[in-house]
Write an enzyme that holds these catalytic residues in place. Sequence first.
Site, PDB file in Angstrom:
ATOM      1  N   HIS A   1      -5.526  -9.305  -1.206  1.00 20.47           N
ATOM      2  CA  HIS A   1      -5.557  -9.536   0.237  1.00 20.47           C
ATOM      3  C   HIS A   1      -6.624 -10.564   0.601  1.00 20.47           C
ATOM      4  O   HIS A   1      -7.582 -10.769  -0.141  1.00 20.47           O
ATOM      5  CB  HIS A   1      -5.884  -8.228   0.968  1.00 20.47           C
ATOM      6  CG  HIS A   1      -4.950  -7.112   0.635  1.00 20.47           C
ATOM      7  ND1 HIS A   1      -5.089  -6.349  -0.500  1.00 20.47           N
ATOM      8  CD2 HIS A   1      -3.866  -6.634   1.287  1.00 20.47           C
ATOM      9  CE1 HIS A   1      -4.119  -5.439  -0.526  1.00 20.47           C
ATOM     10  NE2 HIS A   1      -3.362  -5.592   0.537  1.00 20.47           N
TER      11      HIS A   1
ATOM     12  N   TYR B   1      -8.894 -10.121   2.646  1.00 23.71           N
ATOM     13  CA  TYR B   1     -10.188  -9.487   2.915  1.00 23.71           C
ATOM     14  C   TYR B   1     -10.942  -9.045   1.668  1.00 23.71           C
ATOM     15  O   TYR B   1     -12.073  -8.607   1.755  1.00 23.71           O
ATOM     16  CB  TYR B   1     -10.012  -8.266   3.840  1.00 23.71           C
ATOM     17  CG  TYR B   1      -9.100  -7.189   3.284  1.00 23.71           C
ATOM     18  CD1 TYR B   1      -9.527  -6.332   2.288  1.00 23.71           C
ATOM     19  CD2 TYR B   1      -7.804  -7.043   3.768  1.00 23.71           C
ATOM     20  CE1 TYR B   1      -8.686  -5.352   1.777  1.00 23.71           C
ATOM     21  CE2 TYR B   1      -6.959  -6.072   3.269  1.00 23.71           C
ATOM     22  CZ  TYR B   1      -7.412  -5.231   2.278  1.00 23.71           C
ATOM     23  OH  TYR B   1      -6.573  -4.276   1.769  1.00 23.71           O
ATOM     24  N   GLU B   2     -10.324  -9.162   0.484  1.00 29.06           N
ATOM     25  CA  GLU B   2     -10.919  -8.509  -0.670  1.00 29.06           C
ATOM     26  C   GLU B   2     -12.120  -9.208  -1.266  1.00 29.06           C
ATOM     27  O   GLU B   2     -13.056  -8.574  -1.711  1.00 29.06           O
ATOM     28  CB  GLU B   2      -9.870  -8.357  -1.774  1.00 29.06           C
ATOM     29  CG  GLU B   2      -9.155  -7.058  -1.667  1.00 29.06           C
ATOM     30  CD  GLU B   2      -8.102  -6.917  -2.737  1.00 29.06           C
ATOM     31  OE1 GLU B   2      -8.456  -6.429  -3.808  1.00 29.06           O
ATOM     32  OE2 GLU B   2      -6.955  -7.292  -2.499  1.00 29.06           O
TER      33      GLU B   2
ATOM     34  N   HIS C   1      -3.730   0.750  -4.702  1.00 24.26           N
ATOM     35  CA  HIS C   1      -3.137  -0.368  -5.443  1.00 24.26           C
ATOM     36  C   HIS C   1      -3.582  -0.249  -6.900  1.00 24.26           C
ATOM     37  O   HIS C   1      -4.757  -0.373  -7.212  1.00 24.26           O
ATOM     38  CB  HIS C   1      -3.618  -1.706  -4.879  1.00 24.26           C
ATOM     39  CG  HIS C   1      -3.009  -2.046  -3.549  1.00 24.26           C
ATOM     40  ND1 HIS C   1      -1.950  -2.896  -3.413  1.00 24.26           N
ATOM     41  CD2 HIS C   1      -3.311  -1.622  -2.304  1.00 24.26           C
ATOM     42  CE1 HIS C   1      -1.632  -3.004  -2.129  1.00 24.26           C
ATOM     43  NE2 HIS C   1      -2.438  -2.233  -1.432  1.00 24.26           N
TER      44      HIS C   1
ATOM     45  N   ASN D   1       2.014   3.207  10.931  1.00 22.11           N
ATOM     46  CA  ASN D   1       1.276   3.664  12.116  1.00 22.11           C
ATOM     47  C   ASN D   1       1.696   2.784  13.286  1.00 22.11           C
ATOM     48  O   ASN D   1       2.262   1.711  13.072  1.00 22.11           O
ATOM     49  CB  ASN D   1      -0.250   3.554  11.888  1.00 22.11           C
ATOM     50  CG  ASN D   1      -0.665   2.137  11.532  1.00 22.11           C
ATOM     51  OD1 ASN D   1      -0.349   1.635  10.467  1.00 22.11           O
ATOM     52  ND2 ASN D   1      -1.352   1.489  12.445  1.00 22.11           N
TER      53      ASN D   1
ATOM     54  N   MET E   1      -2.030  -7.057   6.829  1.00 25.49           N
ATOM     55  CA  MET E   1      -3.091  -7.882   6.232  1.00 25.49           C
ATOM     56  C   MET E   1      -2.642  -8.557   4.933  1.00 25.49           C
ATOM     57  O   MET E   1      -3.474  -8.877   4.077  1.00 25.49           O
ATOM     58  CB  MET E   1      -4.313  -6.998   5.942  1.00 25.49           C
ATOM     59  CG  MET E   1      -4.821  -6.193   7.124  1.00 25.49           C
ATOM     60  SD  MET E   1      -6.175  -5.111   6.654  1.00 25.49           S
ATOM     61  CE  MET E   1      -6.284  -4.055   8.117  1.00 25.49           C
ATOM     62  N   SER E   2      -1.349  -8.724   4.765  1.00 25.34           N
ATOM     63  CA  SER E   2      -0.889  -9.250   3.466  1.00 25.34           C
ATOM     64  C   SER E   2       0.364 -10.100   3.646  1.00 25.34           C
ATOM     65  O   SER E   2       0.672 -10.555   4.742  1.00 25.34           O
ATOM     66  CB  SER E   2      -0.580  -8.081   2.527  1.00 25.34           C
ATOM     67  OG  SER E   2       0.546  -7.364   3.003  1.00 25.34           O
TER      68      SER E   2
ATOM     69  N   SER F   1       0.836  -1.211   0.000  1.00 29.14           N
ATOM     70  CA  SER F   1       0.000   0.000   0.000  1.00 29.14           C
ATOM     71  C   SER F   1       0.861   1.248   0.000  1.00 29.14           C
ATOM     72  O   SER F   1       1.753   1.389   0.847  1.00 29.14           O
ATOM     73  CB  SER F   1      -0.877   0.055   1.259  1.00 29.14           C
ATOM     74  OG  SER F   1      -1.789  -0.989   1.261  1.00 29.14           O
TER      75      SER F   1
ATOM     76  N   HIS G   1      -6.719   4.053   6.878  1.00 31.17           N
ATOM     77  CA  HIS G   1      -6.006   3.747   5.631  1.00 31.17           C
ATOM     78  C   HIS G   1      -5.318   4.992   5.055  1.00 31.17           C
ATOM     79  O   HIS G   1      -4.255   4.884   4.441  1.00 31.17           O
ATOM     80  CB  HIS G   1      -6.994   3.148   4.624  1.00 31.17           C
ATOM     81  CG  HIS G   1      -6.338   2.557   3.408  1.00 31.17           C
ATOM     82  ND1 HIS G   1      -5.345   1.598   3.473  1.00 31.17           N
ATOM     83  CD2 HIS G   1      -6.519   2.796   2.082  1.00 31.17           C
ATOM     84  CE1 HIS G   1      -4.953   1.276   2.258  1.00 31.17           C
ATOM     85  NE2 HIS G   1      -5.645   1.992   1.383  1.00 31.17           N
TER      86      HIS G   1
ATOM     87  N   ALA H   1       2.748  -2.361   4.012  1.00 27.27           N
ATOM     88  CA  ALA H   1       2.568  -1.353   5.056  1.00 27.27           C
ATOM     89  C   ALA H   1       2.097  -2.103   6.295  1.00 27.27           C
ATOM     90  O   ALA H   1       1.300  -3.031   6.182  1.00 27.27           O
ATOM     91  CB  ALA H   1       1.519  -0.352   4.609  1.00 27.27           C
TER      92      ALA H   1
HETATM   93  N1  HPA Z   1      -2.946  -3.148  11.208  1.00 26.60           N
HETATM   94  C1  HPA Z   1      -3.147  -3.976  10.170  1.00 26.60           C
HETATM   95  N2  HPA Z   1      -2.740  -3.694   8.939  1.00 26.60           N
HETATM   96  C2  HPA Z   1      -2.071  -2.554   8.749  1.00 26.60           C
HETATM   97  C3  HPA Z   1      -1.818  -1.644   9.792  1.00 26.60           C
HETATM   98  C4  HPA Z   1      -2.290  -1.969  11.090  1.00 26.60           C
HETATM   99  O1  HPA Z   1      -2.118  -1.217  12.066  1.00 26.60           O
HETATM  100  N3  HPA Z   1      -1.138  -0.605   9.249  1.00 26.60           N
HETATM  101  C5  HPA Z   1      -0.971  -0.870   7.932  1.00 26.60           C
HETATM  102  N4  HPA Z   1      -1.536  -2.050   7.619  1.00 26.60           N
END
Ligand code: HPA
Length: 302
Positions: free
Chosen positions: A90, A92-93, A68, A256, A232-233, A37, A270, A129
Site C-alpha cells: 500500500h 501507506y506502508e 496480509h 464498512n 487505500m489500494s 484485506s 481495521h 476491502a
Molecule cells: N476507508 C478507506 N479504506 C478502507 C475502508 C474505508 O472506510 N474500509 C476498508 N478499507
Amino acid sequence: MFPESNKGLSYEDCKATADWLLTQTDMRPTVGIVCGSGLGGLADLLKDQVAFNYEDIPNFPQSTVHGHAGRLVFGTMKGKPCVCMQGRFHLYEGYPIQKRFVVWFYSQITLPMRVFKLLGVQTVVITNAAGGLNQDFKVGDIMIIKDHINLPGFAGNNPLVGPNDERFGVRFPCMSDAYDRDLQQLAMEVGQELGYGDFLKEGVYCVLGGPSFETIAECRMLHLLGVDAVGMSTVHEVIVARHCGMRVFALSLITNLAVTDYDSEEKANHEDVLQAGNQRAEQMEQLVSSVVNRIEPNNNYI
Ligand code: HPA
C-alpha cells in the site's frame, strides 16, 4: 532501508525476479490475482500450489499489514494456471512520499504487476476491502469496479512518475478503458447465475493514501465527487498493469459504510474490515473463481 537514489527498480530488476520465479516452477500463469484485506483465502483455492514467501523472492517488497500473509502462490484455479499475491503493498506502508523517494517507492510497491507481465500474465484480477459511500450499498456488498479516481495522483503521486521504459509501455497511457468492460459484463452474468444479484453492485473506487481512515468532511466530499467506495489500494496496481498492457478486472468488498453524518456513532476500524472480509469471503472467492474459469487468453470469454 532508505533508497540511495530515486531511480527505482528497472526493467532488468523486474526481469531478474520473473526469471528467478520461472526457474522455480513449471507453472506458466496467464491470470494474476491480488488478494485484498481479509481475502487471502482466494489463494487457498489454488490446486497444485507452489508458494514463495515474499522475503525469499529477489527484489520483492515485504508486506507489513495484519491480514496480509506475504506469499506469492502459483497454482491452478479450475484448471487455469494462476499466480496469486497473498498480501499486497500500500501507499501507506513504507517510505516517505517525498519527491526524492517517490519513484523508488512506487517501483517497489508495483513491482509485482510488472513481474506478472513478465511471467506471461494477460489478465489481472484485483480484490480489495473498501468503505461504501453509495447510499444504496450495505456491508457485505461486492462492487465490480468500473472506474477509479486516483486522488493522490492529483498531487503528482502516480506510480508511473519517473523515467518511462518503453519495454513496459508508453509514456502517456490511456486510462479511460482501465477496467475491462467485457470482464465486468461477464462478472455480472456470473454473479446472477450464482444468485448474488442482491449484493452484487458496480461503481467508482477512489484511492486515498491512508493509513488514517477518512474524516466525515472527506467522506462527504468524496460522495459529492461521485465516489461509490473508498480504499487505500488497487489504483496504483491498475495503472501499472494497464501501462504494460494487461487486462484488469477488480472487485471491492464493502466492509464498512463511510460515515457522512456527525450524529453517527460509527467508527471505521481495521478489525471490522477483516471480519466483514471473512463473512463474505466464500462468495467473493466463488465469484472470482467462476470468472477466472471463463477467462480465455486473447480477449475471449466462454
Ligand atoms: N476507508 C478507506 N479504506 C478502507 C475502508 C474505508 O472506510 N474500509 C476498508 N478499507
